[in-house]
Motif scaffolding. Structure first.
Motif, PDB file in Angstrom:
ATOM      1  N   ASP A 176       0.981  -1.011  -0.022  1.00 28.35           N
ATOM      2  CA  ASP A 176      -0.012   0.042  -0.042  1.00 28.35           C
ATOM      3  C   ASP A 176       0.953   1.355  -0.057  1.00 28.35           C
ATOM      4  OD1 ASP A 176      -2.160   1.695   0.287  1.00 28.35           O
ATOM      5  OD2 ASP A 176      -2.924   1.180   2.080  1.00 28.35           O
ATOM      6  N   LEU A 177       0.818   2.207  -1.192  1.00 29.56           N
ATOM      7  CA  LEU A 177       1.581   3.412  -1.178  1.00 29.56           C
ATOM      8  C   LEU A 177       0.764   4.373  -1.018  1.00 29.56           C
ATOM      9  CD1 LEU A 177       3.550   2.442  -4.339  1.00 29.56           C
ATOM     10  CD2 LEU A 177       4.389   1.959  -1.957  1.00 29.56           C
ATOM     11  N   ARG A 178      -0.466   4.387  -0.347  1.00 38.36           N
ATOM     12  CA  ARG A 178      -1.096   5.629  -0.203  1.00 38.36           C
ATOM     13  C   ARG A 178      -0.580   6.099   1.110  1.00 38.36           C
ATOM     14  NH1 ARG A 178      -6.917   2.652   0.079  1.00 38.36           N
ATOM     15  NH2 ARG A 178      -5.748   1.126   1.051  1.00 38.36           N
ATOM     16  N   PRO A 179      -0.218   7.413   0.863  1.00 42.65           N
ATOM     17  CA  PRO A 179       0.163   8.361   2.121  1.00 42.65           C
ATOM     18  C   PRO A 179      -0.633   8.068   3.415  1.00 42.65           C
ATOM     19  CG  PRO A 179      -0.247   9.794   0.185  1.00 42.65           C
ATOM     20  CD  PRO A 179      -0.943   8.450   0.027  1.00 42.65           C
ATOM     21  N   GLY A 180      -0.272   8.002   4.589  1.00 40.15           N
ATOM     22  CA  GLY A 180      -0.754   8.005   5.595  1.00 40.15           C
ATOM     23  C   GLY A 180      -0.238   6.663   6.782  1.00 40.15           C
ATOM     24  N   PRO A 181      -0.890   6.563   7.921  1.00 38.12           N
ATOM     25  CA  PRO A 181      -0.328   5.458   8.550  1.00 38.12           C
ATOM     26  C   PRO A 181      -0.378   3.841   8.133  1.00 38.12           C
ATOM     27  CG  PRO A 181      -2.411   5.983   9.427  1.00 38.12           C
ATOM     28  CD  PRO A 181      -2.079   6.953   8.269  1.00 38.12           C
ATOM     29  N   GLY A 182      -0.979   3.775   7.015  1.00 37.71           N
ATOM     30  CA  GLY A 182      -0.804   2.507   6.494  1.00 37.71           C
ATOM     31  C   GLY A 182       0.158   2.542   5.411  1.00 37.71           C
ATOM     32  N   TYR A 183       0.788   3.254   5.110  1.00 38.01           N
ATOM     33  CA  TYR A 183       1.985   3.115   3.937  1.00 38.01           C
ATOM     34  C   TYR A 183       2.905   2.082   4.116  1.00 38.01           C
ATOM     35  CZ  TYR A 183       5.794   4.326   0.815  1.00 38.01           C
ATOM     36  OH  TYR A 183       6.783   4.282   0.003  1.00 38.01           O
ATOM     37  N   GLY A 184       3.084   1.377   3.298  1.00 42.17           N
ATOM     38  CA  GLY A 184       4.106   0.237   3.274  1.00 42.17           C
ATOM     39  C   GLY A 184       3.684  -0.904   3.543  1.00 42.17           C
ATOM     40  N   ARG A 185       2.384  -1.059   4.158  1.00 41.64           N
ATOM     41  CA  ARG A 185       1.625  -2.357   4.569  1.00 41.64           C
ATOM     42  C   ARG A 185       1.244  -3.218   3.471  1.00 41.64           C
ATOM     43  NH1 ARG A 185      -4.477  -0.859   6.180  1.00 41.64           N
ATOM     44  NH2 ARG A 185      -5.033   0.413   4.374  1.00 41.64           N
ATOM     45  N   LEU A 186       1.381  -4.606   3.857  1.00 44.90           N
ATOM     46  CA  LEU A 186       1.321  -5.802   2.757  1.00 44.90           C
ATOM     47  C   LEU A 186      -0.146  -6.396   2.944  1.00 44.90           C
ATOM     48  CD1 LEU A 186       2.968  -7.063   0.661  1.00 44.90           C
ATOM     49  CD2 LEU A 186       3.842  -8.573   2.252  1.00 44.90           C
ATOM     50  N   GLY A 187      -0.899  -6.257   2.076  1.00 45.89           N
ATOM     51  CA  GLY A 187      -2.031  -6.677   1.875  1.00 45.89           C
ATOM     52  C   GLY A 187      -2.404  -7.531   0.845  1.00 45.89           C
ATOM     53  N   TRP A 188      -3.818  -7.835   0.386  1.00 46.69           N
ATOM     54  CA  TRP A 188      -4.203  -8.543  -0.529  1.00 46.69           C
ATOM     55  C   TRP A 188      -5.128  -7.998  -1.525  1.00 46.69           C
ATOM     56  CZ3 TRP A 188      -3.919  -9.675   4.314  1.00 46.69           C
ATOM     57  CH2 TRP A 188      -3.065 -10.408   5.067  1.00 46.69           C
ATOM     58  N   ALA A 189      -5.140  -8.195  -2.871  1.00 49.49           N
ATOM     59  CA  ALA A 189      -6.225  -7.825  -3.735  1.00 49.49           C
ATOM     60  C   ALA A 189      -6.667  -8.977  -4.446  1.00 49.49           C
ATOM     61  CB  ALA A 189      -5.443  -6.930  -5.050  1.00 49.49           C
ATOM     62  N   ILE A 190      -7.722  -9.451  -4.144  1.00 48.03           N
ATOM     63  CA  ILE A 190      -8.230 -10.897  -4.466  1.00 48.03           C
ATOM     64  C   ILE A 190      -9.107 -10.618  -5.925  1.00 48.03           C
ATOM     65  CG2 ILE A 190      -9.707 -13.034  -3.829  1.00 48.03           C
ATOM     66  CD1 ILE A 190      -7.285 -12.146  -1.998  1.00 48.03           C
ATOM     67  N   HIS A 191      -8.807 -11.489  -6.791  1.00 49.68           N
ATOM     68  CA  HIS A 191      -9.267 -11.382  -8.265  1.00 49.68           C
ATOM     69  C   HIS A 191     -10.988 -11.330  -8.134  1.00 49.68           C
ATOM     70  CE1 HIS A 191      -9.497 -15.568  -8.418  1.00 49.68           C
ATOM     71  NE2 HIS A 191     -10.476 -15.550  -9.293  1.00 49.68           N
ATOM     72  N   ASP A 192     -11.381 -11.997  -7.423  1.00 48.97           N
ATOM     73  CA  ASP A 192     -12.950 -12.078  -7.662  1.00 48.97           C
ATOM     74  C   ASP A 192     -13.735 -11.558  -6.415  1.00 48.97           C
ATOM     75  OD1 ASP A 192     -12.093 -14.151  -5.779  1.00 48.97           O
ATOM     76  OD2 ASP A 192     -13.409 -15.666  -6.576  1.00 48.97           O
ATOM     77  N   ASP A 193     -12.869 -10.705  -5.743  1.00 49.73           N
ATOM     78  CA  ASP A 193     -13.320 -10.051  -4.461  1.00 49.73           C
ATOM     79  C   ASP A 193     -12.588  -8.771  -4.476  1.00 49.73           C
ATOM     80  OD1 ASP A 193     -14.727  -9.663  -1.842  1.00 49.73           O
ATOM     81  OD2 ASP A 193     -13.984 -11.386  -1.047  1.00 49.73           O
ATOM     82  N   ARG A 194     -12.677  -8.056  -3.003  1.00 45.88           N
ATOM     83  CA  ARG A 194     -12.325  -6.752  -2.799  1.00 45.88           C
ATOM     84  C   ARG A 194     -10.779  -6.959  -2.161  1.00 45.88           C
ATOM     85  NH1 ARG A 194     -16.285  -3.299  -3.896  1.00 45.88           N
ATOM     86  NH2 ARG A 194     -15.045  -1.533  -3.032  1.00 45.88           N
ATOM     87  N   GLY A 195     -10.172  -5.693  -2.194  1.00 42.48           N
ATOM     88  CA  GLY A 195      -8.954  -5.698  -1.552  1.00 42.48           C
ATOM     89  C   GLY A 195      -8.934  -5.889   0.042  1.00 42.48           C
ATOM     90  N   THR A 196      -8.200  -6.160   0.781  1.00 40.05           N
ATOM     91  CA  THR A 196      -8.077  -6.261   2.170  1.00 40.05           C
ATOM     92  C   THR A 196      -6.839  -6.197   2.870  1.00 40.05           C
ATOM     93  OG1 THR A 196      -9.009  -7.516   4.081  1.00 40.05           O
ATOM     94  CG2 THR A 196      -8.284  -8.777   2.331  1.00 40.05           C
ATOM     95  N   PHE A 197      -6.821  -5.520   3.980  1.00 36.75           N
ATOM     96  CA  PHE A 197      -5.611  -5.265   4.733  1.00 36.75           C
ATOM     97  C   PHE A 197      -5.948  -5.757   6.261  1.00 36.75           C
ATOM     98  CE2 PHE A 197      -4.903  -2.309   1.212  1.00 36.75           C
ATOM     99  CZ  PHE A 197      -3.621  -2.588   1.049  1.00 36.75           C
TER     100      PHE A 197
END
Length: 216
Positions: free
Chosen positions: A132-153
């Motif tokens: 996640d490269l979005r500015p803020g406290p979550g910058y740099g976290r490692l999450g998932w983008a599921i092809h048939d669902d939504r992203g999640t952290f």
């Protein structure tokens, strides 16, 4: 704090000792010029931990289940996979539907399927591990983008370095990474599966050995 390079040294050492055929599938370091060119192509700066990881191994030379999550991508595949996801996202009408319902982006309680400030680190079967490269406290976290669902952290690692450090520690000392534990197949190939598994495709699995020393 364990660095990405130190974690890779531990992972490399474990594979060399217990699963040498898998160790041979780790690609050599990425060319720094290729990373710079990829950043220019995507219009994004790769976070330092990703650069450090790619400078250790530029992905895998072929698919292998040697990580508890998705298969690490090469620089070229990072570019290819992100461009594909961006193209698919152009046809995703979720944002339009939310807007028509009167919900601005900042009031949504879930993640989109894809975001332009996500950078894939690994991928399997269309499902991505994203940084996640979005500015803020979550910058740099490692999450998932599921092809048939939504992203999640939900339950995400705070960084790529944290994920690699946890993987290295479990290989060295035992345990699990998000309910995945390491096994060795009869061919001495690393396989991450659920706790209690005893076979793979009808052939026995055995718990992966531990005891590798920490990186020096």
């Amino acid at each position: 704090m364990t660095t990405v390079t130190e974690s890779w040294r531990r992972i490399d050492g474990w594979l060399a000792r217990y699963a040498p055929d898998d160790a041979a599938l780790l690609a050599p370091p990425a060319d720094p010029a290729e990373i710079v060119a990829a950043e220019a192509t995507l219009g994004l700066s790769f976070p330092p931990e990703l650069v450090e990881s790619l400078r250790r191994h530029n992905g895998l030379v072929e698919w292998a289940n040697m990580f508890p999550e998705r298969v690490p991508l090469s620089v070229a595949r990072i570019v290819e996979h992100r461009q594909m996801c961006m193209e698919i996202d152009e046809f995703d009408d979720d944002d339009e539907a939310f807007a028509e319902a009167g919900f601005p982006p900042e009031e949504r309680d879930d993640e989109p399927w894809w975001h332009e400030l996500w950078l894939p680190f690994a991928e399997s079967d269309g499902d991505s591990q994203v940084i996640d490269l979005r500015p803020g406290p979550g910058y740099g976290r490692l999450g998932w983008a599921i092809h048939d669902d939504r992203g999640t952290f939900d339950g995400a690692w705070p960084s790529l370095g944290a994920y690699l450090a946890e993987t290295a520690e479990v290989l060295a000392s035992g345990g699990e990474v998000r309910r995945r534990v390491p096994y060795l197949t009869v061919d001495n190939r690393l396989w991450w599966g659920l706790a209690g598994e005893t076979e793979l495709h009808g052939r026995p699995l055995r718990p992966a050995p531990t005891g590798l020393p920490t990186a020096s």
